[in-house]
Design a protein around this motif. Structure first.
Motif, PDB file in Angstrom:
ATOM      1  N   MET A  34       0.832  -1.204   0.000  1.00 19.47           N
ATOM      2  CA  MET A  34       0.000   0.000   0.000  1.00 19.47           C
ATOM      3  C   MET A  34       0.870   1.259   0.000  1.00 19.47           C
ATOM      4  O   MET A  34       0.936   2.010   0.972  1.00 19.47           O
ATOM      5  N   HIS A  35       1.541   1.466  -1.117  1.00 22.12           N
ATOM      6  CA  HIS A  35       2.425   2.622  -1.259  1.00 22.12           C
ATOM      7  C   HIS A  35       1.658   3.922  -1.033  1.00 22.12           C
ATOM      8  O   HIS A  35       2.205   4.900  -0.501  1.00 22.12           O
ATOM      9  N   GLU A  36       0.380   3.917  -1.419  1.00 15.14           N
ATOM     10  CA  GLU A  36      -0.450   5.119  -1.286  1.00 15.14           C
ATOM     11  C   GLU A  36      -0.606   5.548   0.175  1.00 15.14           C
ATOM     12  O   GLU A  36      -0.848   6.722   0.462  1.00 15.14           O
ATOM     13  N   ASP A  37      -0.493   4.588   1.093  1.00 11.63           N
ATOM     14  CA  ASP A  37      -0.657   4.877   2.519  1.00 11.63           C
ATOM     15  C   ASP A  37       0.681   4.969   3.257  1.00 11.63           C
ATOM     16  O   ASP A  37       0.725   4.934   4.483  1.00 11.63           O
ATOM     17  N   GLY A  38       1.757   5.075   2.502  1.00  7.67           N
ATOM     18  CA  GLY A  38       3.068   5.206   3.123  1.00  7.67           C
ATOM     19  C   GLY A  38       3.720   3.885   3.491  1.00  7.67           C
ATOM     20  O   GLY A  38       4.711   3.870   4.231  1.00  7.67           O
ATOM     21  N   GLU A  39       3.174   2.779   2.977  1.00  6.89           N
ATOM     22  CA  GLU A  39       3.795   1.486   3.265  1.00  6.89           C
ATOM     23  C   GLU A  39       5.070   1.346   2.443  1.00  6.89           C
ATOM     24  O   GLU A  39       5.115   1.721   1.270  1.00  6.89           O
ATOM     25  N   LYS A  40       6.125   0.800   3.067  1.00  7.89           N
ATOM     26  CA  LYS A  40       7.441   0.716   2.448  1.00  7.89           C
ATOM     27  C   LYS A  40       8.048  -0.668   2.652  1.00  7.89           C
ATOM     28  O   LYS A  40       7.965  -1.231   3.745  1.00  7.89           O
ATOM     29  N   ILE A  41       8.630  -1.219   1.600  1.00 13.86           N
ATOM     30  CA  ILE A  41       9.285  -2.524   1.686  1.00 13.86           C
ATOM     31  C   ILE A  41      10.669  -2.369   2.319  1.00 13.86           C
ATOM     32  O   ILE A  41      11.425  -1.466   1.968  1.00 13.86           O
ATOM     33  N   TYR A  42      10.994  -3.301   3.227  1.00 10.00           N
ATOM     34  CA  TYR A  42      12.312  -3.302   3.850  1.00 10.00           C
ATOM     35  C   TYR A  42      13.096  -4.591   3.599  1.00 10.00           C
ATOM     36  O   TYR A  42      14.325  -4.592   3.660  1.00 10.00           O
ATOM     37  N   LEU A 129      12.799  -8.712  13.726  1.00  9.73           N
ATOM     38  CA  LEU A 129      11.611  -9.442  14.176  1.00  9.73           C
ATOM     39  C   LEU A 129      11.611  -9.609  15.697  1.00  9.73           C
ATOM     40  O   LEU A 129      10.563  -9.494  16.343  1.00  9.73           O
ATOM     41  N   ILE A 130      12.786  -9.880  16.267  1.00  8.08           N
ATOM     42  CA  ILE A 130      12.903  -9.988  17.721  1.00  8.08           C
ATOM     43  C   ILE A 130      12.501  -8.667  18.376  1.00  8.08           C
ATOM     44  O   ILE A 130      11.754  -8.637  19.365  1.00  8.08           O
ATOM     45  N   LYS A 131      12.998  -7.563  17.830  1.00  6.46           N
ATOM     46  CA  LYS A 131      12.711  -6.245  18.409  1.00  6.46           C
ATOM     47  C   LYS A 131      11.226  -5.914  18.325  1.00  6.46           C
ATOM     48  O   LYS A 131      10.639  -5.411  19.291  1.00  6.46           O
ATOM     49  N   ILE A 132      10.604  -6.186  17.182  1.00  8.38           N
ATOM     50  CA  ILE A 132       9.162  -5.941  17.041  1.00  8.38           C
ATOM     51  C   ILE A 132       8.388  -6.762  18.055  1.00  8.38           C
ATOM     52  O   ILE A 132       7.452  -6.269  18.692  1.00  8.38           O
ATOM     53  N   SER A 133       8.777  -8.022  18.217  1.00  8.02           N
ATOM     54  CA  SER A 133       8.123  -8.902  19.191  1.00  8.02           C
ATOM     55  C   SER A 133       8.219  -8.327  20.596  1.00  8.02           C
ATOM     56  O   SER A 133       7.234  -8.312  21.354  1.00  8.02           O
ATOM     57  N   GLU A 134       9.396  -7.837  20.957  1.00  8.66           N
ATOM     58  CA  GLU A 134       9.601  -7.268  22.290  1.00  8.66           C
ATOM     59  C   GLU A 134       8.774  -5.998  22.490  1.00  8.66           C
ATOM     60  O   GLU A 134       8.153  -5.800  23.547  1.00  8.66           O
ATOM     61  N   ILE A 135       8.755  -5.130  21.489  1.00  8.96           N
ATOM     62  CA  ILE A 135       7.999  -3.875  21.585  1.00  8.96           C
ATOM     63  C   ILE A 135       6.511  -4.149  21.754  1.00  8.96           C
ATOM     64  O   ILE A 135       5.841  -3.552  22.607  1.00  8.96           O
ATOM     65  N   GLY A 195       8.587   0.992  10.919  1.00  6.87           N
ATOM     66  CA  GLY A 195       9.645   1.395  10.013  1.00  6.87           C
ATOM     67  C   GLY A 195      10.936   1.741  10.731  1.00  6.87           C
ATOM     68  O   GLY A 195      12.030   1.428  10.242  1.00  6.87           O
ATOM     69  N   SER A 196      10.832   2.370  11.909  1.00  8.36           N
ATOM     70  CA  SER A 196      12.033   2.764  12.646  1.00  8.36           C
ATOM     71  C   SER A 196      12.851   1.549  13.082  1.00  8.36           C
ATOM     72  O   SER A 196      14.087   1.607  13.131  1.00  8.36           O
ATOM     73  N   VAL A 197      12.171   0.433  13.383  1.00  7.59           N
ATOM     74  CA  VAL A 197      12.874  -0.796  13.765  1.00  7.59           C
ATOM     75  C   VAL A 197      13.654  -1.342  12.571  1.00  7.59           C
ATOM     76  O   VAL A 197      14.838  -1.692  12.678  1.00  7.59           O
ATOM     77  N   GLU A 199      14.632   0.322   9.986  1.00  8.43           N
ATOM     78  CA  GLU A 199      15.698   1.276   9.656  1.00  8.43           C
ATOM     79  C   GLU A 199      16.921   1.020  10.536  1.00  8.43           C
ATOM     80  O   GLU A 199      18.067   1.112  10.092  1.00  8.43           O
ATOM     81  N   THR A 200      16.676   0.693  11.806  1.00  4.98           N
ATOM     82  CA  THR A 200      17.764   0.469  12.747  1.00  4.98           C
ATOM     83  C   THR A 200      18.556  -0.789  12.427  1.00  4.98           C
ATOM     84  O   THR A 200      19.800  -0.783  12.427  1.00  4.98           O
ATOM     85  N   TYR A 201      17.855  -1.875  12.140  1.00  2.00           N
ATOM     86  CA  TYR A 201      18.526  -3.168  12.006  1.00  2.00           C
ATOM     87  C   TYR A 201      18.840  -3.579  10.579  1.00  2.00           C
ATOM     88  O   TYR A 201      19.752  -4.382  10.358  1.00  2.00           O
ATOM     89  N   ILE A 202      18.085  -3.058   9.621  1.00  2.00           N
ATOM     90  CA  ILE A 202      18.290  -3.503   8.245  1.00  2.00           C
ATOM     91  C   ILE A 202      18.962  -2.428   7.390  1.00  2.00           C
ATOM     92  O   ILE A 202      19.753  -2.741   6.510  1.00  2.00           O
ATOM     93  N   ASN A 203      18.700  -1.187   7.679  1.00  2.00           N
ATOM     94  CA  ASN A 203      19.288  -0.100   6.873  1.00  2.00           C
ATOM     95  C   ASN A 203      20.480   0.554   7.563  1.00  2.00           C
ATOM     96  O   ASN A 203      20.809   1.693   7.283  1.00  2.00           O
ATOM     97  N   HIS A 204      21.124  -0.155   8.500  1.00  2.00           N
ATOM     98  CA  HIS A 204      22.240   0.448   9.212  1.00  2.00           C
ATOM     99  C   HIS A 204      23.525   0.352   8.376  1.00  2.00           C
ATOM    100  O   HIS A 204      23.620  -0.404   7.428  1.00  2.00           O
TER     101      HIS A 204
END
Length: 204
Positions: A34-42, A129-135, A195-197, A199-204
């Motif tokens: 859903m690019h129209e809603d700001g969804e972004k592939i990581y 995925l671990i970080k998202i689970s914890e959050i 997205g911030s998660v 960005e931290t772990y995959i786009n570092h």
């Protein structure tokens, strides 16, 4: 072991490949983001049968019936509605050709084989995925505390009367305050965009 090696030699195995960022728009899953809603592939893993597309909002799974069929079933699991749990990473042994990342999202379980030469990228996905689970687990607990606290507050306030206000007006005022409190806490603790998660772990 020999069957597995033979399968790979013949191109019959279903080991996934991590897709490079520049090629995200070339996979089928991109059509359902859903690019129209700001969804972004990581992150995308693509095998002969399946595509696993991790966005800031959801996992989009194009589920193939077989490697020789073009038929796909589209499944979407939003992180807000489907909790990620039981995240495991199985690294490759000496003779293995693949590593494996396993996790549950909601009621669905996944076990994805990935080319072991791309283990570093899979480690990054594992961390995300671990970080998202914890959050999500922490925020669910905080939301429970907030709901319990507002119930206690409502019961306490109910023992007191508001001067010059009818019972109906008092009830309405208390309910409105409780509703606004719960709505604000739900917004605060029910995160939809991770997205911030990534960005931290995959786009570092």
């Amino acid at each position: 072991m020999f069957k597995k090696l033979a399968a790979d030699a013949l191109g019959l195995s279903d080991i996934g490949k991590v897709i490079d960022r520049k090629d995200f728009d070339k996979v089928d899953a991109d059509d359902y983001v859903m690019h129209e809603d700001g969804e972004k592939i990581y992150f995308i893993i693509k095998s002969k049968k399946d595509e696993y597309c991790f966005t800031n909002l959801a996992l989009i799974h194009l589920d193939g019936e077989s490697a020789i069929s073009s038929k796909r079933v589209l499944k979407r699991y939003s992180y807000a509605a489907h909790k990620i749990s039981k995240v495991y990473l199985e690294t490759a042994g000496t003779v293995d050709l693949d590593a494996e990342i396993k996790f549950h999202i909601g009621e669905a379980s996944f076990s994805i084989d990935v080319d072991k030469r791309q283990i570093e990228q899979i480690k990054d996905l594992y961390k995300a995925l671990i970080k998202i689970s914890e959050i999500v687990s922490t925020n669910d607990r905080l939301l429970e505390y907030a709901m319990e606290s507002v119930q206690i507050a409502k019961e306490s306030v109910g023992r007191f009367s508001i001067q010059n206000a009818s019972p109906a007006e008092q009830f309405s005022a208390i309910n409105e305050a409780a509703y606004n409190w719960m709505k604000s806490k739900h917004t605060e603790h029910k995160i939809k965009d991770f997205g911030s998660v990534f960005e931290t772990y995959i786009n570092h």
